[in-house]
Design a protein around this motif. Structure first.
Motif, PDB file in Angstrom:
ATOM      1  N   MET A  54       0.847  -1.336  -0.069  1.00  0.00           N
ATOM      2  CA  MET A  54      -0.130  -0.004  -0.059  1.00  0.00           C
ATOM      3  C   MET A  54       0.695   1.305   0.181  1.00  0.00           C
ATOM      4  O   MET A  54       0.435   2.434  -0.295  1.00  0.00           O
ATOM      5  N   TRP A  98       0.362   9.132  -1.406  1.00  0.00           N
ATOM      6  CA  TRP A  98       0.149   7.725  -1.478  1.00  0.00           C
ATOM      7  C   TRP A  98      -1.149   7.309  -2.512  1.00  0.00           C
ATOM      8  O   TRP A  98      -1.959   8.148  -2.709  1.00  0.00           O
ATOM      9  N   ASP A  99      -0.693   6.425  -3.465  1.00  0.00           N
ATOM     10  CA  ASP A  99      -1.470   6.052  -4.221  1.00  0.00           C
ATOM     11  C   ASP A  99      -3.183   5.793  -3.714  1.00  0.00           C
ATOM     12  O   ASP A  99      -4.021   5.997  -4.192  1.00  0.00           O
ATOM     13  N   ASP A 100      -2.758   5.021  -2.764  1.00  0.00           N
ATOM     14  CA  ASP A 100      -3.927   4.369  -1.861  1.00  0.00           C
ATOM     15  C   ASP A 100      -4.556   5.843  -0.906  1.00  0.00           C
ATOM     16  O   ASP A 100      -4.131   5.816  -0.114  1.00  0.00           O
TER      17      ASP A 100
END
Length: 124
Positions: free
Chosen positions: A25, A42-44
């Motif tokens: 994650m 963060w991508d998430d």
């Protein structure tokens, strides 16, 4: 870091990307904030844990360590970004981490407590 594993910073097209090897994650894009500080987004986005990423330079302008700090005081304490002291590690960049042109390779970082002080500031 024994918990997070290696942290890799690599160029992906026009972007700098940061990823924690053992935590799928924790992959995101670095955006310049000011001076030698970036923000990792963060991508998430559900993590709610964007963090400042500060690069410390030696007298030759080479990165000697990287520190992180959560942007928000509401970030879950379990991320422990503030406790990381990432240092460059020679010889730990795998072929899979190479990106783009031959002179652009992933930079691998680890937590200073896992290695002796001989590893601090070795990458260039």
């Amino acid at each position: 870091d024994r918990w997070y594993g290696d942290v890799v910073i690599e160029q992906d097209g026009e972007d700098l990307r940061l990823r924690f090897a053992r935590t799928a994650m924790l992959v995101g894009t670095l955006e310049h904030w000011q001076h030698d500080t970036f923000i990792v987004r963060w991508d998430d986005r559900a993590l709610n844990a964007d963090a400042f990423v500060n690069f410390s330079l030696d007298v030759d302008g080479k990165v000697s360590e990287v520190r992180m700090q959560a942007i928000s005081s509401l970030t879950d304490f379990s991320f422990d970004f503030q406790d990381l002291q990432l240092i460059p590690v020679h010889g730990r960049v795998a072929a899979a981490d190479c990106t783009g042109h031959p002179d652009q390779r992933g930079r691998r970082w680890t937590h200073a407590k896992d290695y002796g002080p001989c590893c601090v500031g070795l990458n260039h």
